[in-house]
Scaffold this motif. Structure first.
Motif, PDB file in Angstrom:
ATOM      1  N   GLN A 119       0.838  -1.200   0.000  1.00  0.00           N
ATOM      2  CA  GLN A 119       0.000   0.000   0.000  1.00  0.00           C
ATOM      3  C   GLN A 119       0.872   1.248   0.000  1.00  0.00           C
ATOM      4  OE1 GLN A 119      -2.354  -0.616   3.523  1.00  0.00           O
ATOM      5  NE2 GLN A 119      -3.962  -1.735   2.427  1.00  0.00           N
ATOM      6  N   ALA A 120       1.966   1.197   0.744  1.00  0.00           N
ATOM      7  CA  ALA A 120       2.894   2.332   0.761  1.00  0.00           C
ATOM      8  C   ALA A 120       3.480   2.546  -0.630  1.00  0.00           C
ATOM      9  CB  ALA A 120       4.007   2.091   1.781  1.00  0.00           C
ATOM     10  N   LEU A 145       1.050   4.372  -2.767  1.00  0.00           N
ATOM     11  CA  LEU A 145       0.972   5.788  -2.402  1.00  0.00           C
ATOM     12  C   LEU A 145       2.207   6.552  -2.887  1.00  0.00           C
ATOM     13  CD1 LEU A 145      -0.545   5.396   1.177  1.00  0.00           C
ATOM     14  CD2 LEU A 145      -1.715   6.196  -0.887  1.00  0.00           C
ATOM     15  N   ILE A 188       2.813  10.746  -3.148  1.00  0.00           N
ATOM     16  CA  ILE A 188       2.419  11.139  -1.791  1.00  0.00           C
ATOM     17  C   ILE A 188       3.665  11.069  -0.910  1.00  0.00           C
ATOM     18  CG2 ILE A 188       0.979  10.533   0.195  1.00  0.00           C
ATOM     19  CD1 ILE A 188      -1.141   9.631  -1.793  1.00  0.00           C
ATOM     20  N   GLU A 200       2.850  11.719   4.917  1.00  0.00           N
ATOM     21  CA  GLU A 200       1.426  11.458   4.683  1.00  0.00           C
ATOM     22  C   GLU A 200       1.158   9.954   4.636  1.00  0.00           C
ATOM     23  OE1 GLU A 200      -1.395  13.461   4.419  1.00  0.00           O
ATOM     24  OE2 GLU A 200       0.039  14.844   5.344  1.00  0.00           O
ATOM     25  N   VAL A 201       2.091   9.199   4.045  1.00  0.00           N
ATOM     26  CA  VAL A 201       1.959   7.745   3.993  1.00  0.00           C
ATOM     27  C   VAL A 201       1.937   7.180   5.416  1.00  0.00           C
ATOM     28  CG1 VAL A 201       3.110   5.599   3.295  1.00  0.00           C
ATOM     29  CG2 VAL A 201       2.967   7.525   1.696  1.00  0.00           C
ATOM     30  N   ARG A 232       1.033   8.666   8.180  1.00  0.00           N
ATOM     31  CA  ARG A 232      -0.230   9.005   8.827  1.00  0.00           C
ATOM     32  C   ARG A 232      -1.370   8.148   8.282  1.00  0.00           C
ATOM     33  NH1 ARG A 232      -4.373  11.676   7.680  1.00  0.00           N
ATOM     34  NH2 ARG A 232      -3.607  12.674   5.797  1.00  0.00           N
ATOM     35  N   HIS A 233      -1.427   8.009   6.962  1.00  0.00           N
ATOM     36  CA  HIS A 233      -2.510   7.262   6.316  1.00  0.00           C
ATOM     37  C   HIS A 233      -2.483   5.780   6.687  1.00  0.00           C
ATOM     38  CE1 HIS A 233      -5.523   6.335   3.288  1.00  0.00           C
ATOM     39  NE2 HIS A 233      -4.733   5.355   2.843  1.00  0.00           N
ATOM     40  N   LEU A 234      -1.288   5.178   6.745  1.00  0.00           N
ATOM     41  CA  LEU A 234      -1.170   3.749   7.026  1.00  0.00           C
ATOM     42  C   LEU A 234      -0.953   3.438   8.502  1.00  0.00           C
ATOM     43  CD1 LEU A 234       1.010   2.634   3.987  1.00  0.00           C
ATOM     44  CD2 LEU A 234      -1.471   2.451   4.262  1.00  0.00           C
ATOM     45  N   ARG A 235      -0.859   4.502   9.314  1.00  0.00           N
ATOM     46  CA  ARG A 235      -0.646   4.357  10.756  1.00  0.00           C
ATOM     47  C   ARG A 235       0.633   3.569  11.063  1.00  0.00           C
ATOM     48  NH1 ARG A 235      -6.677   3.302  13.204  1.00  0.00           N
ATOM     49  NH2 ARG A 235      -7.593   5.168  12.323  1.00  0.00           N
TER      50      ARG A 235
END
Length: 190
Positions: free
Chosen positions: A15-16, A19, A24, A28-29, A31-34
Protein backbone atom coordinates in the motif's frame (compact mmCIF):
# COMPACT_ATOMS: atom_id res chain seq x y z
CA UNK A 1 6.53 -12.54 14.09
CA UNK A 2 3.62 -14.74 13.10
CA UNK A 3 2.73 -15.56 9.52
CA UNK A 4 -0.37 -13.36 9.81
CA UNK A 5 1.79 -10.49 11.07
CA UNK A 6 4.19 -10.92 8.15
CA UNK A 7 1.30 -10.90 5.66
CA UNK A 8 -0.12 -7.73 7.20
CA UNK A 9 3.26 -6.01 7.08
CA UNK A 10 3.64 -7.08 3.43
CA UNK A 11 0.21 -5.66 2.60
CA UNK A 12 1.02 -2.35 4.30
CA UNK A 13 4.33 -2.07 2.43
CA UNK A 14 2.57 -2.67 -0.90
CA UNK A 15 0.00 0.00 0.00
CA UNK A 16 2.89 2.33 0.76
CA UNK A 17 4.39 1.58 -2.68
CA UNK A 18 1.07 2.51 -4.32
CA UNK A 19 0.97 5.79 -2.40
CA UNK A 20 4.61 6.59 -3.29
CA UNK A 21 3.72 5.99 -6.97
CA UNK A 22 1.03 8.67 -6.57
CA UNK A 23 3.74 11.11 -5.36
CA UNK A 24 2.42 11.14 -1.79
CA UNK A 25 5.05 12.20 0.76
CA UNK A 26 6.36 9.70 3.33
CA UNK A 27 4.91 11.72 6.23
CA UNK A 28 1.43 11.46 4.68
CA UNK A 29 1.96 7.74 3.99
CA UNK A 30 2.90 7.22 7.65
CA UNK A 31 -0.23 9.00 8.83
CA UNK A 32 -2.51 7.26 6.32
CA UNK A 33 -1.17 3.75 7.03
CA UNK A 34 -0.65 4.36 10.76
CA UNK A 35 3.04 3.46 10.74
CA UNK A 36 6.01 5.29 12.18
CA UNK A 37 7.68 8.09 10.24
CA UNK A 38 10.91 6.13 10.35
CA UNK A 39 9.30 3.13 8.62
CA UNK A 40 7.66 5.31 5.98
CA UNK A 41 10.95 7.09 5.18
CA UNK A 42 12.85 3.77 5.06
CA UNK A 43 10.24 2.29 2.74
CA UNK A 44 10.35 5.41 0.55
CA UNK A 45 14.13 5.08 0.22
CA UNK A 46 13.81 1.39 -0.68
CA UNK A 47 11.05 2.19 -3.18
CA UNK A 48 13.12 4.96 -4.80
CA UNK A 49 16.14 2.67 -5.11
CA UNK A 50 14.41 -0.53 -6.25
CA UNK A 51 10.74 0.09 -6.89
CA UNK A 52 7.86 -2.01 -5.66
CA UNK A 53 10.01 -5.21 -5.66
CA UNK A 54 12.34 -3.67 -3.06
CA UNK A 55 9.41 -3.50 -0.61
CA UNK A 56 8.42 -7.15 -1.15
CA UNK A 57 8.96 -9.53 1.74
CA UNK A 58 12.08 -11.65 1.74
CA UNK A 59 10.53 -14.30 4.01
CA UNK A 60 10.82 -14.78 7.74
CA UNK A 61 13.82 -13.24 9.42
CA UNK A 62 16.24 -14.77 11.86
CA UNK A 63 19.10 -17.12 11.34
CA UNK A 64 18.51 -20.23 9.28
CA UNK A 65 18.59 -23.66 10.87
CA UNK A 66 22.09 -25.15 10.82
CA UNK A 67 20.79 -28.71 10.68
CA UNK A 68 19.52 -30.27 7.46
CA UNK A 69 16.02 -31.74 7.36
CA UNK A 70 17.59 -35.21 7.56
CA UNK A 71 19.57 -34.21 10.68
CA UNK A 72 16.41 -32.75 12.24
CA UNK A 73 14.68 -36.11 11.74
CA UNK A 74 17.60 -37.89 13.38
CA UNK A 75 17.58 -35.41 16.28
CA UNK A 76 13.85 -36.01 16.84
CA UNK A 77 14.59 -39.74 16.95
CA UNK A 78 17.37 -39.22 19.48
CA UNK A 79 15.07 -37.11 21.66
CA UNK A 80 12.38 -39.80 21.55
CA UNK A 81 14.92 -42.39 22.73
CA UNK A 82 15.26 -40.41 25.96
CA UNK A 83 18.23 -38.99 27.85
CA UNK A 84 19.31 -42.35 29.32
CA UNK A 85 20.04 -43.71 25.83
CA UNK A 86 22.58 -40.91 25.43
CA UNK A 87 24.33 -41.10 28.80
CA UNK A 88 22.12 -39.09 31.18
CA UNK A 89 20.87 -41.80 33.53
CA UNK A 90 20.30 -39.75 36.69
CA UNK A 91 16.90 -38.46 35.53
CA UNK A 92 14.68 -38.71 32.47
CA UNK A 93 14.46 -35.09 31.36
CA UNK A 94 15.72 -33.31 28.28
CA UNK A 95 17.10 -29.95 29.31
CA UNK A 96 18.05 -27.40 26.66
CA UNK A 97 21.68 -27.66 27.77
CA UNK A 98 21.64 -31.43 27.25
CA UNK A 99 20.06 -31.06 23.82
CA UNK A 100 22.68 -28.48 22.81
CA UNK A 101 25.39 -30.91 23.95
CA UNK A 102 23.73 -33.80 22.09
CA UNK A 103 23.60 -31.74 18.88
CA UNK A 104 27.29 -30.96 19.25
CA UNK A 105 28.17 -34.63 19.84
CA UNK A 106 26.04 -36.11 17.07
CA UNK A 107 26.18 -33.44 14.36
CA UNK A 108 29.32 -31.43 15.24
CA UNK A 109 27.27 -28.22 15.20
CA UNK A 110 27.37 -25.72 18.04
CA UNK A 111 24.01 -24.51 19.41
CA UNK A 112 23.40 -22.16 22.31
CA UNK A 113 21.00 -23.18 25.06
CA UNK A 114 18.37 -20.73 23.77
CA UNK A 115 18.89 -21.96 20.20
CA UNK A 116 18.43 -25.55 21.37
CA UNK A 117 15.22 -24.50 23.13
CA UNK A 118 13.82 -22.98 19.92
CA UNK A 119 14.86 -26.07 17.96
CA UNK A 120 13.17 -28.36 20.49
CA UNK A 121 9.93 -26.38 20.21
CA UNK A 122 10.16 -26.59 16.43
CA UNK A 123 10.38 -30.39 16.72
CA UNK A 124 7.45 -30.55 19.16
CA UNK A 125 9.47 -31.07 22.35
CA UNK A 126 9.83 -28.84 25.37
CA UNK A 127 12.86 -28.55 27.62
CA UNK A 128 12.34 -29.60 31.21
CA UNK A 129 13.98 -28.52 34.42
CA UNK A 130 15.20 -31.44 36.48
CA UNK A 131 14.12 -31.65 40.12
CA UNK A 132 17.15 -30.96 42.30
CA UNK A 133 16.84 -33.81 44.80
CA UNK A 134 19.40 -36.00 46.43
CA UNK A 135 19.33 -39.58 45.13
CA UNK A 136 19.28 -40.92 48.72
CA UNK A 137 16.21 -38.84 49.72
CA UNK A 138 13.82 -40.78 51.96
CA UNK A 139 10.29 -39.47 51.29
CA UNK A 140 8.82 -41.22 54.34
CA UNK A 141 11.41 -39.67 56.68
CA UNK A 142 10.70 -36.23 55.17
CA UNK A 143 6.94 -36.65 55.77
CA UNK A 144 7.50 -37.72 59.40
CA UNK A 145 9.83 -34.77 60.00
CA UNK A 146 7.27 -32.33 58.55
CA UNK A 147 4.51 -33.67 60.80
CA UNK A 148 6.48 -33.92 64.04
CA UNK A 149 9.57 -31.71 64.09
CA UNK A 150 8.52 -28.83 61.83
CA UNK A 151 5.46 -28.05 63.95
CA UNK A 152 7.71 -27.70 67.03
CA UNK A 153 10.41 -25.66 65.30
CA UNK A 154 8.19 -23.29 63.33
CA UNK A 155 7.74 -19.87 64.96
CA UNK A 156 4.17 -18.82 65.57
CA UNK A 157 2.91 -15.94 63.46
CA UNK A 158 1.92 -12.57 64.85
CA UNK A 159 -1.55 -12.34 66.36
CA UNK A 160 -4.07 -10.77 64.01
CA UNK A 161 -4.97 -7.82 66.25
CA UNK A 162 -1.40 -6.68 67.01
CA UNK A 163 -0.65 -5.19 63.60
CA UNK A 164 -1.96 -2.36 61.51
CA UNK A 165 -3.63 -3.02 58.17
CA UNK A 166 -2.20 0.19 56.69
CA UNK A 167 1.30 0.29 55.19
CA UNK A 168 1.67 4.02 55.75
CA UNK A 169 -0.02 4.67 59.07
CA UNK A 170 -0.10 2.60 62.24
CA UNK A 171 -3.36 1.94 64.01
CA UNK A 172 -4.33 4.48 66.67
CA UNK A 173 -3.32 3.68 70.29
CA UNK A 174 -6.97 3.81 71.39
CA UNK A 175 -7.93 0.90 69.13
CA UNK A 176 -5.21 -1.41 70.52
CA UNK A 177 -5.94 -3.98 73.21
CA UNK A 178 -4.61 -2.92 76.62
CA UNK A 179 -1.99 -5.66 76.76
CA UNK A 180 -0.69 -4.96 73.20
CA UNK A 181 2.68 -3.21 72.72
CA UNK A 182 2.25 0.57 72.57
CA UNK A 183 -1.24 0.52 74.10
CA UNK A 184 -0.30 3.07 76.72
CA UNK A 185 1.42 5.40 74.23
CA UNK A 186 0.59 9.06 74.18
CA UNK A 187 -1.98 10.41 71.77
CA UNK A 188 -0.63 11.34 68.31
CA UNK A 189 0.59 14.91 67.80
CA UNK A 190 -1.65 17.33 65.96
Amino acid sequence: MTAAGRRRRETVRMQAAELFEQAIKPSEVARHLRVSLKSAYQWHQLWRDGGREALASRGPGGSRCRLSPRCLEKLAGYLEQGPAAHGWVEDQVWTAARVALLIGRKFHVSYSVSGATRLMHRLGFSPQVPARRVAERDEQAVAVWKEATWVEVKEPGRPAGATSASRTKQGSPESRPEDAPGAGAAAPRS
